[in-house]
Structure formats: C-alpha cells, structure tokens
Write a protein that holds these residues in place. Sequence first.
Motif, PDB file in Angstrom:
ATOM      1  N   GLY A 202      33.317  44.550  55.379  1.00  0.00           N
ATOM      2  CA  GLY A 202      34.565  45.251  55.684  1.00  0.00           C
ATOM      3  C   GLY A 202      35.709  44.788  54.809  1.00  0.00           C
ATOM      4  N   GLY A 203      35.720  43.493  54.494  1.00  0.00           N
ATOM      5  CA  GLY A 203      36.758  42.976  53.604  1.00  0.00           C
ATOM      6  C   GLY A 203      36.694  43.609  52.225  1.00  0.00           C
ATOM      7  N   PHE A 204      35.482  43.784  51.700  1.00  0.00           N
ATOM      8  CA  PHE A 204      35.319  44.432  50.396  1.00  0.00           C
ATOM      9  C   PHE A 204      35.738  45.905  50.466  1.00  0.00           C
ATOM     10  N   ILE A 205      35.382  46.570  51.567  1.00  0.00           N
ATOM     11  CA  ILE A 205      35.699  47.993  51.714  1.00  0.00           C
ATOM     12  C   ILE A 205      37.209  48.217  51.723  1.00  0.00           C
ATOM     13  N   ILE A 206      37.905  47.492  52.579  1.00  0.00           N
ATOM     14  CA  ILE A 206      39.356  47.673  52.701  1.00  0.00           C
ATOM     15  C   ILE A 206      40.070  47.259  51.421  1.00  0.00           C
ATOM     16  N   ALA A 207      39.651  46.143  50.822  1.00  0.00           N
ATOM     17  CA  ALA A 207      40.276  45.701  49.573  1.00  0.00           C
ATOM     18  C   ALA A 207      40.058  46.707  48.452  1.00  0.00           C
ATOM     19  N   SER A 208      38.885  47.368  48.436  1.00  0.00           N
ATOM     20  CA  SER A 208      38.581  48.355  47.396  1.00  0.00           C
ATOM     21  C   SER A 208      39.450  49.597  47.501  1.00  0.00           C
ATOM     22  N   ILE A 209      39.954  49.873  48.712  1.00  0.00           N
ATOM     23  CA  ILE A 209      40.853  51.022  48.903  1.00  0.00           C
ATOM     24  C   ILE A 209      42.302  50.593  48.751  1.00  0.00           C
ATOM     25  N   LEU A 210      42.649  49.507  49.394  1.00  0.00           N
ATOM     26  CA  LEU A 210      44.040  49.042  49.415  1.00  0.00           C
ATOM     27  C   LEU A 210      44.484  48.467  48.078  1.00  0.00           C
ATOM     28  N   ASN A 211      43.540  47.860  47.367  1.00  0.00           N
ATOM     29  CA  ASN A 211      43.890  47.133  46.142  1.00  0.00           C
ATOM     30  C   ASN A 211      42.802  47.344  45.078  1.00  0.00           C
ATOM     31  N   PRO A 212      42.605  48.593  44.638  1.00  0.00           N
ATOM     32  CA  PRO A 212      41.491  48.886  43.710  1.00  0.00           C
ATOM     33  C   PRO A 212      41.787  48.425  42.278  1.00  0.00           C
ATOM     34  N   TYR A 213      40.754  47.919  41.618  1.00  0.00           N
ATOM     35  CA  TYR A 213      40.869  47.523  40.209  1.00  0.00           C
ATOM     36  C   TYR A 213      39.473  47.284  39.665  1.00  0.00           C
ATOM     37  N   SER A 214      39.399  47.184  38.355  1.00  0.00           N
ATOM     38  CA  SER A 214      38.137  46.876  37.680  1.00  0.00           C
ATOM     39  C   SER A 214      38.271  45.533  36.985  1.00  0.00           C
ATOM     40  N   VAL A 215      37.166  44.808  36.907  1.00  0.00           N
ATOM     41  CA  VAL A 215      37.144  43.503  36.240  1.00  0.00           C
ATOM     42  C   VAL A 215      36.243  43.600  35.021  1.00  0.00           C
ATOM     43  N   SER A 216      36.776  43.292  33.848  1.00  0.00           N
ATOM     44  CA  SER A 216      35.982  43.350  32.624  1.00  0.00           C
ATOM     45  C   SER A 216      34.998  42.186  32.577  1.00  0.00           C
ATOM     46  N   LYS A 217      34.005  42.283  31.714  1.00  0.00           N
ATOM     47  CA  LYS A 217      33.018  41.212  31.572  1.00  0.00           C
ATOM     48  C   LYS A 217      33.672  39.912  31.117  1.00  0.00           C
ATOM     49  N   GLU A 218      34.710  40.042  30.309  1.00  0.00           N
ATOM     50  CA  GLU A 218      35.412  38.851  29.826  1.00  0.00           C
ATOM     51  C   GLU A 218      36.142  38.146  30.975  1.00  0.00           C
ATOM     52  N   GLU A 219      36.659  38.943  31.916  1.00  0.00           N
ATOM     53  CA  GLU A 219      37.391  38.379  33.053  1.00  0.00           C
ATOM     54  C   GLU A 219      36.460  37.888  34.157  1.00  0.00           C
ATOM     55  N   ASP A 220      35.252  38.469  34.204  1.00  0.00           N
ATOM     56  CA  ASP A 220      34.337  38.227  35.319  1.00  0.00           C
ATOM     57  C   ASP A 220      33.558  36.930  35.125  1.00  0.00           C
ATOM     58  N   ILE A 221      34.280  35.820  35.132  1.00  0.00           N
ATOM     59  CA  ILE A 221      33.673  34.501  34.942  1.00  0.00           C
ATOM     60  C   ILE A 221      33.870  33.697  36.216  1.00  0.00           C
ATOM     61  N   LEU A 222      32.789  33.128  36.696  1.00  0.00           N
ATOM     62  CA  LEU A 222      32.851  32.334  37.912  1.00  0.00           C
ATOM     63  C   LEU A 222      32.706  30.858  37.569  1.00  0.00           C
ATOM     64  N   GLU A 223      33.798  30.143  37.699  1.00  0.00           N
ATOM     65  CA  GLU A 223      33.789  28.697  37.469  1.00  0.00           C
ATOM     66  C   GLU A 223      34.191  28.010  38.768  1.00  0.00           C
ATOM     67  N   VAL A 224      33.210  27.482  39.452  1.00  0.00           N
ATOM     68  CA  VAL A 224      33.467  26.858  40.741  1.00  0.00           C
ATOM     69  C   VAL A 224      33.800  25.391  40.542  1.00  0.00           C
ATOM     70  N   GLN A 225      34.915  24.980  41.106  1.00  0.00           N
ATOM     71  CA  GLN A 225      35.330  23.584  41.025  1.00  0.00           C
ATOM     72  C   GLN A 225      34.530  22.752  42.017  1.00  0.00           C
ATOM     73  N   GLU A 226      33.837  21.774  41.540  1.00  0.00           N
ATOM     74  CA  GLU A 226      33.083  20.887  42.422  1.00  0.00           C
ATOM     75  C   GLU A 226      34.043  19.889  43.067  1.00  0.00           C
ATOM     76  N   GLU A 227      33.926  19.761  44.395  1.00  0.00           N
ATOM     77  CA  GLU A 227      34.814  18.845  45.111  1.00  0.00           C
ATOM     78  C   GLU A 227      34.383  17.396  44.972  1.00  0.00           C
ATOM     79  N   LYS A 228      33.115  17.188  44.692  1.00  0.00           N
ATOM     80  CA  LYS A 228      32.608  15.817  44.659  1.00  0.00           C
ATOM     81  C   LYS A 228      33.242  15.036  43.513  1.00  0.00           C
ATOM     82  N   ASP A 229      33.711  13.875  43.838  1.00  0.00           N
ATOM     83  CA  ASP A 229      34.337  13.007  42.840  1.00  0.00           C
ATOM     84  C   ASP A 229      33.508  11.730  42.742  1.00  0.00           C
ATOM     85  N   GLU A 230      33.232  11.298  41.520  1.00  0.00           N
ATOM     86  CA  GLU A 230      32.409  10.106  41.352  1.00  0.00           C
ATOM     87  C   GLU A 230      33.028   8.886  42.024  1.00  0.00           C
ATOM     88  N   LYS A 231      34.344   8.866  42.138  1.00  0.00           N
ATOM     89  CA  LYS A 231      35.014   7.734  42.764  1.00  0.00           C
ATOM     90  C   LYS A 231      34.856   7.748  44.280  1.00  0.00           C
TER      91      LYS A 231
END
Length: 394
Positions: free
Chosen positions: A203-232
């Motif tokens: 439902g979140g995707f559905i409403i967001a797709s109507i309320l706030n529609p846009y396209s994401v280019s391949k260059e923009e569509d990068i997923l870089e997840v920040q790891e919370e684990k810290d060696e310290k």
Amino acid sequence: MNILIAILGVLIVFGLTFAASSDRRRIRYRPLLVMIVLQVLLAFVLLYTGAGNFLIEGFASVFDTLLSYAAEGVNFVFGGIANEGQAPFFLTVLLPIVFISALIGILQYTRILPFIIKYIGLVLSKVNGMGKLESYNAVASAILGQSEVFISVKKQIGALPKHRLYTLCASAMSTVSMSIVGSYMQMIDPKYVVAALVLNLFGGFIIASILNPYSVSKEEDILEVQEEKDEKQSFFEMLGEYIMDGFKVAIVVAAMLIGFVALIALINGIFSGIFGISFQELLGYVFAPFAFVMGVPWNEAVDAGSIMAIKMVSNEFVAMLELGNHTGLSARTIGIVSVFLVSFANFSSIGIIAGAVKGLNEKQGNVVARFGLKLLFGATMVSILSATIAGLFI
C-alpha cells in the motif's frame, strides 16, 4: 454488497490521492494494477485460507514464545510488584520490547538482517517499478523502525532529491517496527497485525506512486547500505546499546500513553460539559464516512471513526486500548479497524521522522518537516486502503 463498498473505498482513496498528486502525468498505472492485485491475493491467502491461518498462527506462536522469554526477565526484576490477578500494561505489553530489540540487534550485528532486507527489497523493486533504495527502505522500515532505518542509508540522505526523500519517509510512517509487533499482538488479533504488515508494504508503494510519481534512472538507482557495525564496538557493547534502545522505546511509549490518554479524557470532559458531546464522538462523525467505505457497517461507523481519529491525533497504542473498550462492536468492525491501526500514521510521527533525518542531515530534516502533513495524508491513505482490502475477507 461488501465487494461494492470495497470498490467504492478503493476508488475514494485513489481519487483523494490523485487530487493531491504532485505530477499526475507521470503516474504509471501498470505497477499500480499489479500491486493492487497482489494486495487482494495476499489478503485472501492470509485472512481466508487454511494456509494463511497456518502461517499467521506460526508467526504468532514465534512471538508468543519470544514474549514468554521476555516475561522471564520482567518477572525477575518486577516480580511481586503487580497486584495478584492484574496485568499492568507497562510490564506485560511494553517491557517485552526490550528483549525483542536485543534480538534485532543480534541479527543486525551478525549481518543476517541486512542480507534479508537488501534482497527482499531488490525483488520488490522489480514489482513496484520504483528504485532499489525505496524498496530496501520499505522493508527495512518494517523491521528496524521509523527512526533507525535512516541510519542504514545515511550516506545517501544528503544527496537525495525531495521526491525520493518523501518516498523514504512515507514508507517509515506507513509501517511499524518489528520490535513492537509483539506488543500489538497482545492488544489485537495477531492475524490482523500480520495482514496489515504485508498490505501496508504494498500500500505504501501504491499511494506513493500516485501521490509522488517519478522515475529513477539506472545511474541514480544505486543501493549503498551503511553497515552499523563498527570494529570498535564489541558484541556486548552492541547488545547493551540495543537493550537500552528498547527500554527507551518502552519508556517513551509509556510516557506518551500517560499524556495522551489524560489529555483526551480532559478534552472529552470539556466538550461534554460545554457541547453535550465528547471530543471522541465529534471526531467519530468526521471519520465515520471513511470507516463506512472501509467496510464498517453504518450503525458502527461513528464508534469506529472515533477510534481511527484517536490513532491519528495520538498514536496506535491509545487507539488499540480504546478499541478494546468498545465491547459492542461486531467482529467485522474490530477486524477492519485493527488493520487500520497497525501503522505509525499520526501527528507525532511527523516530528519523530523529521528529527531522525535532521540528526543525520539538518538541511534534509527541514525539507521533511515542510512536507510533514503530506506524509501524514499519504500514510493515512495507506491505512485506509489496507483496511478496505482486508475488509473483503473479514
């Protein structure tokens, strides 16, 4: 008749969302149709089939077991304080959050959760037609919570344009944190909690797709997840941190319950004395039409509407307590309203989300604060849509 009302409800949700859309010409209707069909199929499986009951009972039994373990710790510390035969809300519903938070910390530290969240998000991005980051964030929000989820994408927060930032925040408000799911299951039927979790995701995707529609280019569509684990940070440092985070959540929810329940009682008293009608009843008349199109019988729509309104002006815990006090409601109404209540769509969430983003990037936090009411509107439409779809099979 229920089918016709459900269709009317979906059309009203789509109509209101379409009217508030930021760019109607960019709405992509094929992913919307696919996700609506998926919502209906998932609601049918979860609420109307033996396989769905089996899955929900299994899910609920896992949380029952976890909560029994949590009770061991609570009883060790607070045993003997409670009056015999009574179950204090703080001890039985809120304090188990501490244990669930610790489990989430362990799964996060061992990289199990990031792996699951990332690849479920990648699969969802193929279905919803949105970016990988948005899909990842929706899944992560349902597990990590509306504040913590932004930490995992903090590298990208500063560079996100307004429209993508809105979608991330909308996902955080439309879902609930896994750490408090067990608490919900002690207040409402677990099957409605599970159904709402799944339906709200799409439902979140559905409403967001109507309320706030846009396209994401391949260059923009990068997923870089920040790891919370810290060696310290050692394992036990992490564990202590998550345990304290869980305790803080329990304390904050308890404080908000004390404040909101007392304030609502005060306002009800003032309205009853001056106008002869309580504030809750007044709000019930405002929200009654929405309750009706969700599938609630008209003779119960005002009571259901007042509970929905309480959720929006306070939070879902207060509303769930109020739902438990309405013993005269039918099973169908209780089920539909229960699905509506399982989300963070309320005014206080605007401040929580804006504050979480501002803590990572002050400029973007100010952007979030400016579209706060639009966030609440979108998340409320998600809740109404999920409850309407669920109403077909209750």
